[in-house]
Each structure stands twice: as structure tokens, then as C-alpha cells.
Design a protein around this motif. Structure first.
Motif, PDB file in Angstrom:
ATOM      1  N   PRO A  56      29.221  42.016  53.197  1.00 13.77           N
ATOM      2  CA  PRO A  56      30.089  43.112  53.653  1.00 13.77           C
ATOM      3  C   PRO A  56      29.875  44.335  52.755  1.00 13.77           C
ATOM      4  O   PRO A  56      29.677  44.204  51.551  1.00 13.77           O
ATOM      5  N   THR A  57      29.920  45.514  53.318  1.00 14.89           N
ATOM      6  CA  THR A  57      29.730  46.725  52.521  1.00 14.89           C
ATOM      7  C   THR A  57      30.944  46.963  51.631  1.00 14.89           C
ATOM      8  O   THR A  57      32.061  46.543  51.952  1.00 14.89           O
ATOM      9  N   PRO A  58      30.764  47.641  50.495  1.00  9.38           N
ATOM     10  CA  PRO A  58      31.916  47.961  49.640  1.00  9.38           C
ATOM     11  C   PRO A  58      33.002  48.714  50.387  1.00  9.38           C
ATOM     12  O   PRO A  58      34.200  48.493  50.151  1.00  9.38           O
ATOM     13  N   LEU A  61      35.104  46.222  52.497  1.00 14.18           N
ATOM     14  CA  LEU A  61      36.013  45.451  51.656  1.00 14.18           C
ATOM     15  C   LEU A  61      37.162  46.320  51.143  1.00 14.18           C
ATOM     16  O   LEU A  61      38.313  45.879  51.093  1.00 14.18           O
ATOM     17  N   ALA A  62      36.855  47.551  50.770  1.00 11.57           N
ATOM     18  CA  ALA A  62      37.887  48.448  50.248  1.00 11.57           C
ATOM     19  C   ALA A  62      38.922  48.776  51.321  1.00 11.57           C
ATOM     20  O   ALA A  62      40.129  48.837  51.037  1.00 11.57           O
ATOM     21  N   ARG A  63      38.479  48.995  52.557  1.00 15.85           N
ATOM     22  CA  ARG A  63      39.425  49.302  53.639  1.00 15.85           C
ATOM     23  C   ARG A  63      40.341  48.111  53.918  1.00 15.85           C
ATOM     24  O   ARG A  63      41.552  48.293  54.135  1.00 15.85           O
ATOM     25  N   GLN A  64      39.779  46.899  53.903  1.00 12.20           N
ATOM     26  CA  GLN A  64      40.615  45.726  54.143  1.00 12.20           C
ATOM     27  C   GLN A  64      41.580  45.502  52.982  1.00 12.20           C
ATOM     28  O   GLN A  64      42.749  45.154  53.183  1.00 12.20           O
ATOM     29  N   ALA A  65      41.109  45.712  51.753  1.00 11.27           N
ATOM     30  CA  ALA A  65      41.991  45.564  50.589  1.00 11.27           C
ATOM     31  C   ALA A  65      43.143  46.562  50.649  1.00 11.27           C
ATOM     32  O   ALA A  65      44.283  46.242  50.303  1.00 11.27           O
ATOM     33  N   ARG A  86      47.599  43.854  61.011  1.00 11.34           N
ATOM     34  CA  ARG A  86      46.632  43.866  62.114  1.00 11.34           C
ATOM     35  C   ARG A  86      45.381  43.090  61.728  1.00 11.34           C
ATOM     36  O   ARG A  86      44.287  43.362  62.224  1.00 11.34           O
ATOM     37  N   TYR A  87      45.554  42.144  60.850  1.00  9.74           N
ATOM     38  CA  TYR A  87      44.448  41.316  60.374  1.00  9.74           C
ATOM     39  C   TYR A  87      44.907  39.857  60.418  1.00  9.74           C
ATOM     40  O   TYR A  87      46.102  39.569  60.559  1.00  9.74           O
ATOM     41  N   PRO A  88      43.970  38.904  60.304  1.00 10.30           N
ATOM     42  CA  PRO A  88      44.358  37.490  60.354  1.00 10.30           C
ATOM     43  C   PRO A  88      45.310  37.119  59.217  1.00 10.30           C
ATOM     44  O   PRO A  88      45.143  37.570  58.087  1.00 10.30           O
ATOM     45  N   ILE A  89      46.282  36.298  59.533  1.00  6.33           N
ATOM     46  CA  ILE A  89      47.234  35.797  58.554  1.00  6.33           C
ATOM     47  C   ILE A  89      47.029  34.286  58.415  1.00  6.33           C
ATOM     48  O   ILE A  89      46.923  33.573  59.410  1.00  6.33           O
ATOM     49  N   ILE A 180      38.679  33.850  47.527  1.00  7.89           N
ATOM     50  CA  ILE A 180      38.465  35.304  47.559  1.00  7.89           C
ATOM     51  C   ILE A 180      39.662  36.008  46.944  1.00  7.89           C
ATOM     52  O   ILE A 180      40.819  35.660  47.206  1.00  7.89           O
ATOM     53  N   ASP A 181      39.381  36.995  46.113  1.00  6.90           N
ATOM     54  CA  ASP A 181      40.439  37.810  45.514  1.00  6.90           C
ATOM     55  C   ASP A 181      40.952  38.771  46.585  1.00  6.90           C
ATOM     56  O   ASP A 181      40.229  39.678  47.004  1.00  6.90           O
ATOM     57  N   PRO A 182      42.188  38.592  47.061  1.00 10.27           N
ATOM     58  CA  PRO A 182      42.692  39.462  48.135  1.00 10.27           C
ATOM     59  C   PRO A 182      42.924  40.899  47.687  1.00 10.27           C
ATOM     60  O   PRO A 182      43.147  41.769  48.515  1.00 10.27           O
ATOM     61  N   ARG A 183      42.842  41.157  46.400  1.00  6.58           N
ATOM     62  CA  ARG A 183      43.022  42.518  45.899  1.00  6.58           C
ATOM     63  C   ARG A 183      41.736  43.333  46.007  1.00  6.58           C
ATOM     64  O   ARG A 183      41.773  44.566  46.001  1.00  6.58           O
ATOM     65  N   THR A 184      40.591  42.645  46.119  1.00  2.00           N
ATOM     66  CA  THR A 184      39.304  43.337  46.178  1.00  2.00           C
ATOM     67  C   THR A 184      38.409  42.877  47.324  1.00  2.00           C
ATOM     68  O   THR A 184      37.512  43.607  47.734  1.00  2.00           O
ATOM     69  N   GLY A 185      38.642  41.670  47.803  1.00  4.52           N
ATOM     70  CA  GLY A 185      37.774  41.106  48.832  1.00  4.52           C
ATOM     71  C   GLY A 185      36.551  40.401  48.281  1.00  4.52           C
ATOM     72  O   GLY A 185      35.723  39.901  49.042  1.00  4.52           O
ATOM     73  N   ALA A 186      36.410  40.339  46.964  1.00  2.38           N
ATOM     74  CA  ALA A 186      35.236  39.718  46.339  1.00  2.38           C
ATOM     75  C   ALA A 186      35.470  38.232  46.112  1.00  2.38           C
ATOM     76  O   ALA A 186      36.542  37.832  45.629  1.00  2.38           O
ATOM     77  N   PRO A 187      34.495  37.378  46.441  1.00  2.84           N
ATOM     78  CA  PRO A 187      34.617  35.958  46.116  1.00  2.84           C
ATOM     79  C   PRO A 187      34.702  35.757  44.611  1.00  2.84           C
ATOM     80  O   PRO A 187      34.054  36.452  43.837  1.00  2.84           O
ATOM     81  N   VAL A 188      35.509  34.800  44.205  1.00  4.77           N
ATOM     82  CA  VAL A 188      35.720  34.527  42.784  1.00  4.77           C
ATOM     83  C   VAL A 188      34.552  33.719  42.243  1.00  4.77           C
ATOM     84  O   VAL A 188      34.121  32.740  42.852  1.00  4.77           O
TER      85      VAL A 188
END
Length: 263
Positions: A56-58, A61-65, A86-89, A180-188
Motif C-alpha cells: 500500500p502507498t504511504p 495508509l495515512a488516509r486510512q489512519a 466507513r471502513y471494516p470493523i 498491524i499498528d492501527p495508528r499508522t497502518g504498518a505491520p508490526v
């Protein structure tokens, strides 16, 4: 999750779902967003990345975060809720523990029952009796017969594990953790193993997820501030970090059942 409605509609909730959403709100706030039911939105992005071979592009990920920083829902005094996300829960990181708690509580109230152990794939709750001896699995091996990292007694409490480097997303020639860190979208990448004890399994479940994405110092500070909670954290470099009271759970002997290693 059965929570939908357009235009700010109030959706009636079952009592169990209402309780789980309240717990999710509590742990999302207490962890500073390290626990978040919207983390599944990033999981969807990384699954797509595995299929296409492109990360995923930065910006994506930033928009989703950014979207996750808003309240995902509003709970109303009448027991209904309005969904804003408006995203999966996903509530797996706390609902499983809640179900374990409910099952253990119901069983403990049955006539003649003196002790209860409910073990749902590593999320467990013990009520009554002498407790159980639990071997904590080494996160760096998939061998079932590998020596455990530690053994501890769980008595009148719950336990849950997070991490697990053997699951994840394959994107091209790189492997990423499923956590995944939900604050950034990056896998831990830094916390392959986390084991938590707490008074209830829902709390242990949520904490194990949150601690898996937090920096070690912040993770231990959070646990040390929570009565009845302890944690063992294993870093990617093999360092073992534990909360203030973890050692009191180790090496205890005496009556108790031995349950399978947790993963």
C-alpha cells in the motif's frame, strides 16, 4: 458486525454487543489507539497487497489512519448506536475474550461446579480451584515440543497471547506480520510474542493486541498501571521484558493442571 444505518440512524443493540462496544471504546482510549476495531481496514489493504505484489502507498495508509482517529460509532443512553465508520470493523481482538468470560461465568454458576477452565485457542479464563500451570510458547519456533519460554500459574484470572510471527502477509519477496499498528497502518515487526494475564479474558485479549503494537516502554508502563494485569514481551531481537509483578507468576508449583502451550 450487525451495526449499520445511514443518516445517523440509531440501531438497537443486543446487550452483549453493547457491552463489547463499550469495552472496545475503553481499551481504544486507554491504549491511545493501539487497540482499535478499525485495524481490519488495514488488514484488507495488506491482503490486497499480497494479491498484487505491491505494498500500500504511504498516502493510502495515512488516509486510512486519519479516518481511524475519528470516533467509529456513538453509543446512546437507550442502548442503541450510530455507526460513523466507513471502513471494516472487527471485534475479534476483544469479543473472543468476552465470549470466554461469559462461558466461564455461566459454567461457574452451575450446581456442584467448583472450578472452571475455558481455553479458546490460547485465550483462557480460570474461576475457582487451584488454578492451572501454563507453559508459554517460544514465538521463534513452530515446534510443538520446543521448550517453553516460561511457566506460570493462572488462578482466578485470565490469559491471552498476541504476536505470532508465523502468520502474516506475503508481498512480493517480503513477509509482514498480521499484527498491524492501527495508528499508522504498518505491520508490526518488533514484537513477535506478547503474553498477558488479567482479571478478565476480554481485558487480557485487548491488552495482548495493544501491547503488540506499542513501544516496549509504553507497553510496560500501561500494564504496570493496571491492577491485576501482568505481561511478558518478547522482542524481535530475543529480549524478554516483563511487568513488575510477572516474576510472581513464574515458577509456582503445587496442585494445578498443565495445559497445552499457547501460541
Amino acid at each position: 458486525m450487525p451495526l449499520a444505518g445511514a443518516g445517523g440512524a440509531h440501531v438497537p443493540l443486543s446487550l452483549d454487543l453493547l457491552r463489547v462496544l463499550r469495552l472496545a471504546d475503553h481499551w481504544r482510549t486507554l491504549s491511545g489507539g493501539a487497540f482499535h476495531p478499525g485495524a481490519d481496514a488495514f488488514g484488507m489493504l495488506w491482503r490486497q497487497a499480497g494479491a498484487t505484489g505491491r505494498e500500500p502507498t504511504p498516502g493510502t495508509l495515512a488516509r486510512q489512519a486519519s479516518a481511524l482517529r475519528a470516533e467509529p460509532w456513538t453509543l446512546h443512553p437507550d442502548g442503541s448506536a450510530t455507526l460513523h465508520a466507513r471502513y471494516p470493523i472487527g471485534l475479534n481482538a476483544i469479543a473472543k475474550g468476552y465470549v470466554v468470560d461469559c462461558a466461564a461465568t455461566v459454567a461457574s454458576r452451575c450446581p456442584g461446579v467448583r472450578s472452571v477452565l475455558v481455553n479458546a485457542g490460547g485465550d483462557l479464563r480460570v474461576i475457582g480451584g487451584p488454578g492451572v500451570q501454563v507453559p508459554v510458547a517460544d514465538p521463534f519456533t513452530v515446534r510443538d515440543n520446543a521448550p517453553p519460554l516460561a511457566r506460570l500459574r493462572v488462578r482466578g484470572a485470565a490469559l491471552a497471547s498476541g504476536g505470532c510471527p508465523h502468520r502474516g502477509y506475503q508481498v512480493g519477496d517480503r513477509r509482514y506480520s498480521h499484527v498491524i499498528d492501527p495508528r499508522t497502518g504498518a505491520p508490526v515487526q518488533d514484537m513477535p510474542g506478547v503474553t498477558v494475564t488479567a482479571p478478565e479474558c476480554a481485558s487480557a485479549d485487548a491488552l495482548a493486541t495493544a501491547l503488540s503494537v506499542m513501544a516496549p516502554a509504553a507497553a510496560l508502563a500501561l500494564v504496570n498501571d493496571l491492577p491485576g494485569c501482568e505481561a511478558l514481551i518478547v522482542t524481535a531481537g530475543g529480549q524478554r521484558l516483563s511487568s513488575a509483578g510477572w516474576r510472581s507468576l513464574r515458577g509456582q508449583t503445587g496442585p494445578g493442571r498443565l495445559i497445552p502451550a499457547l501460541r
